[in-house]
Design a protein around this motif. Structure first.
Motif, PDB file in Angstrom:
ATOM      1  N   LEU A 153      37.984  28.435  39.421  1.00  0.00           N
ATOM      2  CA  LEU A 153      38.846  29.602  39.208  1.00  0.00           C
ATOM      3  C   LEU A 153      38.532  30.280  37.878  1.00  0.00           C
ATOM      4  N   LEU A 154      38.197  29.493  36.852  1.00  0.00           N
ATOM      5  CA  LEU A 154      37.803  30.105  35.579  1.00  0.00           C
ATOM      6  C   LEU A 154      36.544  30.945  35.735  1.00  0.00           C
ATOM      7  N   LEU A 155      35.567  30.430  36.477  1.00  0.00           N
ATOM      8  CA  LEU A 155      34.327  31.184  36.689  1.00  0.00           C
ATOM      9  C   LEU A 155      34.580  32.438  37.518  1.00  0.00           C
ATOM     10  N   LEU A 156      35.425  32.336  38.533  1.00  0.00           N
ATOM     11  CA  LEU A 156      35.754  33.521  39.332  1.00  0.00           C
ATOM     12  C   LEU A 156      36.500  34.553  38.501  1.00  0.00           C
ATOM     13  N   ALA A 157      37.380  34.085  37.620  1.00  0.00           N
ATOM     14  CA  ALA A 157      38.077  35.027  36.741  1.00  0.00           C
ATOM     15  C   ALA A 157      37.091  35.738  35.822  1.00  0.00           C
ATOM     16  N   GLY A 158      36.039  35.030  35.384  1.00  0.00           N
ATOM     17  CA  GLY A 158      35.021  35.681  34.568  1.00  0.00           C
ATOM     18  C   GLY A 158      34.197  36.681  35.352  1.00  0.00           C
ATOM     19  N   VAL A 159      33.959  36.401  36.637  1.00  0.00           N
ATOM     20  CA  VAL A 159      33.211  37.343  37.474  1.00  0.00           C
ATOM     21  C   VAL A 159      34.013  38.624  37.677  1.00  0.00           C
ATOM     22  N   ASN A 163      39.573  38.842  31.790  1.00  0.00           N
ATOM     23  CA  ASN A 163      39.739  37.894  30.688  1.00  0.00           C
ATOM     24  C   ASN A 163      41.045  38.126  29.935  1.00  0.00           C
ATOM     25  N   ASN A 164      41.395  39.374  29.718  1.00  0.00           N
ATOM     26  CA  ASN A 164      42.615  39.698  28.977  1.00  0.00           C
ATOM     27  C   ASN A 164      43.783  40.029  29.898  1.00  0.00           C
ATOM     28  N   GLU A 165      43.625  39.784  31.181  1.00  0.00           N
ATOM     29  CA  GLU A 165      44.692  40.073  32.143  1.00  0.00           C
ATOM     30  C   GLU A 165      45.616  38.870  32.249  1.00  0.00           C
ATOM     31  N   ALA A 166      46.899  39.123  32.414  1.00  0.00           N
ATOM     32  CA  ALA A 166      47.872  38.045  32.519  1.00  0.00           C
ATOM     33  C   ALA A 166      47.624  37.237  33.787  1.00  0.00           C
ATOM     34  N   LEU A 167      47.885  35.928  33.702  1.00  0.00           N
ATOM     35  CA  LEU A 167      47.667  35.070  34.863  1.00  0.00           C
ATOM     36  C   LEU A 167      48.568  35.450  36.024  1.00  0.00           C
ATOM     37  N   SER A 168      49.770  35.909  35.716  1.00  0.00           N
ATOM     38  CA  SER A 168      50.693  36.278  36.787  1.00  0.00           C
ATOM     39  C   SER A 168      50.156  37.421  37.633  1.00  0.00           C
ATOM     40  N   SER A 169      49.387  38.327  37.024  1.00  0.00           N
ATOM     41  CA  SER A 169      48.814  39.425  37.794  1.00  0.00           C
ATOM     42  C   SER A 169      47.679  38.955  38.693  1.00  0.00           C
ATOM     43  N   LEU A 170      46.969  37.892  38.289  1.00  0.00           N
ATOM     44  CA  LEU A 170      45.920  37.351  39.148  1.00  0.00           C
ATOM     45  C   LEU A 170      46.504  36.680  40.382  1.00  0.00           C
ATOM     46  N   TRP A 171      47.692  36.106  40.245  1.00  0.00           N
ATOM     47  CA  TRP A 171      48.349  35.445  41.370  1.00  0.00           C
ATOM     48  C   TRP A 171      49.336  36.368  42.074  1.00  0.00           C
ATOM     49  N   GLU A 172      49.348  37.648  41.725  1.00  0.00           N
ATOM     50  CA  GLU A 172      50.248  38.598  42.369  1.00  0.00           C
ATOM     51  C   GLU A 172      49.899  38.716  43.846  1.00  0.00           C
ATOM     52  N   ALA A 173      50.924  38.730  44.699  1.00  0.00           N
ATOM     53  CA  ALA A 173      50.705  38.728  46.146  1.00  0.00           C
ATOM     54  C   ALA A 173      50.044  40.015  46.627  1.00  0.00           C
ATOM     55  N   GLU A 174      50.370  41.150  46.019  1.00  0.00           N
ATOM     56  CA  GLU A 174      49.869  42.435  46.511  1.00  0.00           C
ATOM     57  C   GLU A 174      48.641  42.914  45.744  1.00  0.00           C
ATOM     58  N   THR A 175      48.672  42.812  44.421  1.00  0.00           N
ATOM     59  CA  THR A 175      47.588  43.375  43.613  1.00  0.00           C
ATOM     60  C   THR A 175      46.607  42.324  43.104  1.00  0.00           C
ATOM     61  N   SER A 185      48.609  26.834  43.150  1.00  0.00           N
ATOM     62  CA  SER A 185      49.702  27.680  42.698  1.00  0.00           C
ATOM     63  C   SER A 185      49.526  28.028  41.223  1.00  0.00           C
ATOM     64  N   LEU A 186      50.221  29.066  40.804  1.00  0.00           N
ATOM     65  CA  LEU A 186      50.153  29.492  39.412  1.00  0.00           C
ATOM     66  C   LEU A 186      50.735  28.427  38.488  1.00  0.00           C
ATOM     67  N   ARG A 187      51.782  27.764  38.941  1.00  0.00           N
ATOM     68  CA  ARG A 187      52.398  26.717  38.119  1.00  0.00           C
ATOM     69  C   ARG A 187      51.416  25.580  37.868  1.00  0.00           C
ATOM     70  N   ARG A 188      50.677  25.187  38.898  1.00  0.00           N
ATOM     71  CA  ARG A 188      49.690  24.120  38.731  1.00  0.00           C
ATOM     72  C   ARG A 188      48.546  24.555  37.812  1.00  0.00           C
ATOM     73  N   PHE A 189      48.106  25.795  37.918  1.00  0.00           N
ATOM     74  CA  PHE A 189      47.003  26.285  37.087  1.00  0.00           C
ATOM     75  C   PHE A 189      47.421  26.364  35.623  1.00  0.00           C
ATOM     76  N   ARG A 190      48.678  26.699  35.362  1.00  0.00           N
ATOM     77  CA  ARG A 190      49.139  26.772  33.986  1.00  0.00           C
ATOM     78  C   ARG A 190      49.326  25.394  33.361  1.00  0.00           C
ATOM     79  N   ARG A 191      49.587  24.405  34.169  1.00  0.00           N
ATOM     80  CA  ARG A 191      49.783  23.063  33.644  1.00  0.00           C
ATOM     81  C   ARG A 191      48.476  22.427  33.173  1.00  0.00           C
ATOM     82  N   LEU A 192      47.411  22.664  33.895  1.00  0.00           N
ATOM     83  CA  LEU A 192      46.155  21.968  33.604  1.00  0.00           C
ATOM     84  C   LEU A 192      45.632  22.236  32.191  1.00  0.00           C
ATOM     85  N   PRO A 193      45.503  23.485  31.740  1.00  0.00           N
ATOM     86  CA  PRO A 193      44.952  23.680  30.382  1.00  0.00           C
ATOM     87  C   PRO A 193      45.837  23.117  29.281  1.00  0.00           C
TER      88      PRO A 193
END
Length: 516
Positions: A153-159, A163-175, A185-193
């Motif tokens: 997911l980190l590599l896909l976010a870089g593609v 980088n400066n976009e909020a994580l909540s917008s990446l997990w937004e259902a529509e956009t 889930s977003l909760r699981r992704f935020r816990r790992l780092p």
């Protein structure tokens, strides 16, 4: 009797012949120093022998270094003649490189060459140790599949360059991107780092007294030892430091206002950096040569090469020893560039308009290797905003490993995506999807977004099916298999486990915590 001249006066006469007429005009107005522009009048009858006299004077010149320990001469030493073929050697790690890359079957395996099982075990073990300490019973242990999904997911976010976009917008259902919700889930992704660690926190203070890089030292050393095994070196290799931008708390970062990112650090401690300097004598002992720039404050340099007063533009002054050669090139008035070489043993200057010496041309041809790496990392970087500098170093490891995997993959498959100008973007996108695929295949809960559900179902169906289906997907609504036939309730939903068609009345919804 001919008058003797200093080195600077001789060089001015030899290198500034094109400006002799203008100098003569200046001497009519000021006769105090006629030697700067033209030789004395008593030598005018010896024009045929003047060049030879100056050449002999230049050849016999000897410079003393600032510390008085090294003698430099203006003529090349005849002890050694350099040819590029003299230093072509076969690496003793070529067989190792062939053995390693023979295991590369796909893009994911090329990336995992830089993450052996030792690094994987450290990441999983230390992360679970920190997760149990921070979250207690609420923590669910991770394995390497979970870590692969996080890295993917980190590599896909870089593609996608958020980088400066909020994580909540990446997990937004529509956009947002559907694949992010489909993986975890977003909760699981935020816990790992928050809990990713690279060492045992309990034993860190004792190790940190002698090593500032202690929080990530084990992973760093294992990764650095892995890099030479994946490289079959050629004739020219560029060596330079890699600066990592960081604004958080770090005891060994440096403030650099002239560099992007302002605050940077190199991921080595001061003790290690002093021990691993590139020593020229060690390179020569191993039959390796070097070309590089030299700072003007070095005591081994002669003062005659440092001065820029009365230097002509595009002029070069050479100095030689038995093993080294130094050139001082003046690209413009009042400025000079110093280069040292152990493979150039002559004073050759190019025929170009700027009269650059061959040493400088060879340096410019190879010096952009590290700069090119920094440019490629900045294009598609997986770095996220963090206050922990070990995570910044880990993100750098991921970025460099992805570039190295791309080089290995292109070397083994030269015809891959031939003619495409976005090969690295396609490589990173396929790599990210390959890393998250095992986690998607074993995921039991479905996300809420319909697009993410479709992505997850396609991945799970393709992994469970024995082969690709040739039948086109049906777009018709099916009758609910739980409702009575008389009701004839049509639906486009199906059970996640048994794949039976179910209507809204027989659909059970789970909260986000139960999904995790």
């Amino acid at each position: 009797m001919a008058k003797s001249y200093t080195l600077l006066e001789t060089l001015d006469y030899l290198l500034d012949s094109s400006e002799t007429e203008s100098c003569l005009e200046d001497t009519e107005a000021d006769d105090s120093e006629p030697e700067d522009c033209n030789p004395p009048e008593e030598n005018t009858g010896l024009e045929e022998e003047s060049d030879e006299e100056y050449e002999e004077a230049d050849a016999d010149q000897t410079f003393e270094s600032k510390n008085g320990k090294i003698s430099w001469t203006t003529s090349p030493q005849p002890t050694f003649v350099w040819t590029r073929e003299s230093f072509i050697f076969t690496s003793d790690k070529a067989d190792t490189w062939t053995n390693k890359v023979s295991r590369v079957d796909d893009i994911k395996s090329a990336f995992l060459l830089f993450f052996p099982s030792t690094i994987q075990n450290i990441l999983v073990e230390m992360t679970n140790l920190e997760g149990n300490r921070v979250f207690g019973d609420d923590w669910r242990d991770v394995d390497w599949t979970d870590m692969e999904a996080y890295i993917g997911l980190l590599l896909l976010a870089g593609v996608y360059r958020p980088n400066n976009e909020a994580l909540s917008s990446l997990w937004e259902a529509e956009t947002g991107r559907a694949i992010f919700r489909a993986v975890m889930s977003l909760r699981r992704f935020r816990r790992l780092p928050k809990v990713i660690r690279f060492d045992d926190r309990a034993t860190r203070p004792a190790r940190r007294e002698s090593d500032k890089l202690a929080p990530i030292r084990d992973v760093w050393n294992l990764w650095v030892e892995r890099l030479p095994l994946m490289c079959n070196p050629g004739l020219d290799i560029t060596v330079d430091e890699c600066l990592v931008p960081f604004r958080g708390r770090c005891s060994f970062k440096q403030y650099m206002p002239s560099k992007p990112g302002t605050c940077k650090f190199t991921p080595v401690s001061q003790k290690e950096g002093s021990q691993k300097e590139i020593r020229v004598c060690e390179l020569l002992r191993r039959k390796l040569t070097m070309v590089g720039t030299v700072r003007k404050n070095k005591p081994e340099l002669p003062p005659a090469l440092l001065t820029t007063r009365d230097r002509v533009c595009f002029s070069s002054i050479f100095a030689f020893t038995e093993t080294h050669s130094v050139v001082s090139h003046c690209p413009k008035r009042g400025k000079n560039v110093l280069l040292m070489s152990t493979c150039h043993k002559d004073a050759k200057v190019s025929d170009r308009e700027d009269k650059k010496p061959d040493v400088m041309l060879d340096y410019n041809r190879c010096k952009g290797g590290v700069d090119n790496l920094d440019k490629m990392v900045a294009s598609y970087s997986c770095k996220r905003k963090t206050n922990r500098w070990p995570m910044v170093v880990f993100s750098t490891i991921l970025d460099v490993s992805a570039i190295n995997a791309f080089v290995v993959w292109r070397e083994l498959n030269p015809s891959w995506e031939r003619g495409n100008n976005f090969k690295r973007r396609l490589f990173l996108e396929e790599l990210g999807k390959a890393l998250v695929s095992p986690h998607m295949e074993r995921r039991k809960s479905l996300p809420h977004a319909p697009a993410s559900v479709a992505v997850l179902k396609r991945k799970q169906d393709s992994s469970n099916s024995p082969g690709p289906s040739t039948e086109p997907p049906s777009s018709k609504r099916k009758r609910c298999q739980v409702c009575p036939l008389a009701k004839d309730s049509k639906t486009d939903k199906q059970c996640a486990n048994c794949k039976r068609a179910i209507c809204v009345a027989h659909t059970v919804y789970l909260c986000q915590m139960c999904v995790d």
